[in-house]
Design an enzyme around this catalytic site. Structure first.
Site, PDB file in Angstrom:
ATOM      1  N   GLU B  29       0.844  -1.201   0.000  1.00 16.36           N
ATOM      2  CA  GLU B  29       0.000   0.000   0.000  1.00 16.36           C
ATOM      3  C   GLU B  29       0.880   1.252   0.000  1.00 16.36           C
ATOM      4  OE1 GLU B  29      -2.127  -1.098   3.499  1.00 16.36           O
ATOM      5  OE2 GLU B  29      -3.018  -2.809   2.467  1.00 16.36           O
ATOM      6  N   GLU B  60      -4.682  -6.739   2.035  1.00 17.73           N
ATOM      7  CA  GLU B  60      -3.498  -7.523   2.397  1.00 17.73           C
ATOM      8  C   GLU B  60      -3.625  -8.986   1.998  1.00 17.73           C
ATOM      9  OE1 GLU B  60      -4.967  -5.356   4.483  1.00 17.73           O
ATOM     10  OE2 GLU B  60      -3.427  -3.847   4.838  1.00 17.73           O
ATOM     11  N   PHE B  83       1.450  -1.918   8.690  1.00 13.84           N
ATOM     12  CA  PHE B  83       1.538  -2.178  10.130  1.00 13.84           C
ATOM     13  C   PHE B  83       1.310  -3.675  10.314  1.00 13.84           C
ATOM     14  CE2 PHE B  83       0.807   2.284  10.038  1.00 13.84           C
ATOM     15  CZ  PHE B  83       1.263   2.817  11.234  1.00 13.84           C
ATOM     16  N   HIS B 129      -2.011  -0.496  16.436  1.00 14.54           N
ATOM     17  CA  HIS B 129      -0.915  -0.180  15.519  1.00 14.54           C
ATOM     18  C   HIS B 129       0.422  -0.133  16.254  1.00 14.54           C
ATOM     19  CE1 HIS B 129      -4.207   1.127  12.922  1.00 14.54           C
ATOM     20  NE2 HIS B 129      -3.388   1.414  11.949  1.00 14.54           N
TER      21      HIS B 129
END
Lengths: 327, 339
Positions: B29, B60, B83, B129
């Site tokens: 991304e 993903e 992440f 995150h």
């Protein structure tokens, strides 16, 4: 083994009579698997594909050995259509060293890179983005190979389906997404899990062609895949093909499919893909009257002999579990 | 030798591999046009073009699957998970497909892909995150796991990961992306996977670290009063360098493993288990684990710093171990700690 596999691969690509024989061979092996269970010779589970032989053989007939195929755990038919021998498939089902990956995978795991068959995947939908990746290799390297994902109707409702096809579309990858709609996702009829009649309609949302194909007609399957492959090889991107077919058996060995409405199987069996194709070859003069029956008897005998041979093969030893974990 | 930030070292490593091998591609991304959200692929699109450097949708599962398929058919994809938490939706492709394809092909299909992911706390990103999540991967045979601890090994481990014929997860502590350091570039800078680095030498204890805790341990050893430590950066968690750890403990007689992850299921438990099983006679004190508590990573700055093992905390725990001969309680187990 490799030259025999390639010869079998080529036969299906070039010879319609060979396609008939292969469909018969797939049916015969799948039927034999039931007996193997009864004899206690199969550990674990298995997912057979009786009724869906025209899809496997029609797809294989349209592809080249250098194309990649991502297939599911209901993969005996696709593997044999691509060229795996009955020994290689039965050997894997029974966990013997003559299996396609040496008997370490079981019924759900076949592989043969010489004919483009990537490891078959036992996670629903997993092969859809993997096929996009195989198509990416063709695009980056500038070959005209295509990559195919063959998956069931159940996979059309998992995220991997959406993500994989979307990526293939935006990158214009040479991929073909083939949904074998056999009317049931595990034990559930498709209407209970999918709100539209045709999964092919979902192609619209990815901006790619979507086509409903008669999955009981090997010629129709072959023609549709050839057209999609030509489009992909020309750089025009992926397609979604929905093969309408029917799973004669239950989902897996323990499922006797009691949920099936009365008469449903009989209705589909009227259009049995092997019977109708045999009759067509006779009508076209490619086979003589009574020849389909003779072929069926001969091929079934060969499959039974192959199964008997596998029964005498060794199981993999302890060392095998430590092999091929890391390269 | 060049001086660069860790994110620049990563981009340099990918670029050097792409220059040498046309099969290396990278995607994720905002990896291409933006040069990566952490600037770990800056300049790659300009040099190598859109065929080999691609932006993906926020998908993903889709692009990790594409990495598996591409690797299985001959490319060497480097897929970036922004992440590591986002790997959750793509874990099937890494641990159930990529890690098993070699086995499920009788050794005929290799999956030389790299999954790069930013990991760890310290930047105030909140609990979804800020995790490390090595534990998602260390128990998955068929995968290698490298963890970067700064620009120096970022370059060498990334290049080694791309060259490896197995799927490799490369975990990149986010807090280190901007850290500058000296980097040995070129093939001589490549660091073999499975090899630890001993960054400081001492006599009294072996500090085993990885990723963000490497600099914590170096600082702790630097602040130590009355004791000296071997500081080992494992660099690779799977397979890890047992020889480096066992030979150090044979000399120091004491072990502390310092991890950023929560106590339960942490990778340090394997290190301690191995040392206890194979070098029990070498030990003069119980082996100790210094970890985060079994809680979510807190958001607030002070709480987040409290959560992470600090150099002062490591120094204090080691000092107590040396003074008492017993493994001290964790900070959260002490009276009054939670007031």
């Amino acid at each position: 083994m490799s030259s025999e596999v390639l010869a079998r691969r080529e036969a299906v690509r070039t010879d319609r009579t060979a396609r008939f024989e292969r469909m018969v061979e797939i049916r015969a092996l799948e039927d034999a698997v039931r007996g193997l269970f009864a004899e206690g010779l199969v550990h674990g589970t298995t997912h057979t594909c009786q009724g869906q032989e025209a899809v496997s053989v029609g797809v294989a007939a349209a592809l080249r050995p250098t194309d990649s195929v991502c297939c599911t755990y209901r993969g005996h038919g696709m593997g044999m259509a691509l060229g795996l021998t009955p020994q290689q498939v039965c050997g894997e089902i029974m966990g013997r060293v003559v299996g396609s990956i040496g008997g370490v995978g079981g019924s759900m795991h076949l592989c043969e890179t010489s004919i483009g068959l990537l490891p078959t995947m036992a996670i629903v939908g997993a092969g859809v983005p993997v096929a996009a990746g195989a198509a990416l290799t063709a695009q980056v390297r500038g070959t005209d190979d295509v990559a195919v994902a063959v998956f069931g109707d159940g996979a059309a409702n998992i995220g991997a389906f959406h993500e994989g096809i979307n990526i293939a579309s935006i990158w214009k990858l040479p991929a073909i997404f083939i949904c074998e709609n056999n009317q049931y996702g595990e034990y559930s009829p498709i209407a209970a899990t999918t709100p539209i009649a045709n999964i092919a309609d979902r192609a619209v949302s990815y901006g790619i062609p979507g086509e409903v194909v008669d999955g009981q007609d090997v010629d129709a399957v072959n023609a549709a895949v050839e057209a999609a492959a030509a489009r992909a090889r020309a750089g025009d991107g992926p397609s979604l093909l929905e093969m309408k077919t029917y799973r004669y058996a239950g989902h897996s060995r323990s499922d006797t499919a009691p949920y099936r409405p009365a008469g449903e199987f009989e209705k589909w069996y009227e259009r049995d893909p092997i019977n109708t194709f045999g009759a067509r070859l006779v009508a076209e003069g490619l086979l003589a009257d009574g020849e389909p029956e003779k072929i069926t008897a001969r091929v079934t005998e060969q499959v039974d002999a192959a199964v008997a041979e596998v029964k005498t093969a060794d199981s993999p030893g302890v060392a095998s579990m430590f092999e091929n974990v890391l390269v | 030798m060049a001086r660069m930030r860790m994110n620049q070292a990563i981009a340099a490593a990918i670029g050097d591999e792409m220059r040498e091998n046309p099969d290396v591609v990278t995607f994720g991304e905002d990896v291409a046009v933006a040069g990566g959200p952490f600037k770990t692929s800056d300049g790659l699109l300009e040099e190598f073009g859109p065929l080999r450097v691609r932006d993906t949708p926020i998908a993903e599962m889709g692009f990790m699957g594409a990495a598996v398929g591409a690797a299985a058919t001959g490319l060497r994809p480097v897929a970036e998970i922004m992440f590591v938490e986002f790997l959750g939706v793509a874990l099937d492709q890494l641990v159930t497909e990529a890690a098993k394809f070699n086995y499920l092909s009788g050794g005929t299909v290799r999956v030389p892909m790299v999954m790069r992911a930013s990991v760890g706390a310290g930047l105030g990103f909140g609990c979804q995150h800020s995790q490390v999540m090595e534990s998602w991967m260390v128990g998955s045979p068929g995968l290698k796991i490298a963890v970067l601890s700064g620009p120096g090994n970022a370059y060498g481990l990334t290049r080694a990961a791309i060259r490896d014929d197995n799927p490799v997860a490369v975990l990149e502590p986010r807090i280190l992306y901007a850290v500058r350091g000296d980097v040995t570039t070129g093939v001589e800078g490549i660091i073999p996977l499975g090899q630890a680095a001993t960054l400081a030498s001492g006599n009294d204890i072996t500090l085993v670290s990885c990723g963000s805790t490497v600099r914590t341990c170096l600082a702790a050893a630097g602040e130590a009063d009355g004791w000296t430590a071997d500081v080992i950066d494992l660099q690779t968690l799977q397979p890890w360098d047992t020889e480096a750890v066992l030979s150090s403990v044979a000399r120091t007689g004491r072990l502390a493993v310092v991890e950023e992850c929560p106590y339960s299921g942490g990778w340090g438990a394997d290190i301690v288990a191995k040392v206890v099983s194979e070098a029990f006679g070498d030990l003069s004190a119980p082996p100790m684990r210094i970890t985060a508590p079994d809680v979510h990573v807190p958001f607030g700055k002070e709480l987040e710093q409290r959560y992470l093992p600090s150099a002062e905390y490591v120094t204090a725990q080691v000092g107590e171990l040396l003074a008492t001969g017993e493994s001290p309680p964790h900070w959260w187990e002490r009276d009054g700690a939670l007031v």
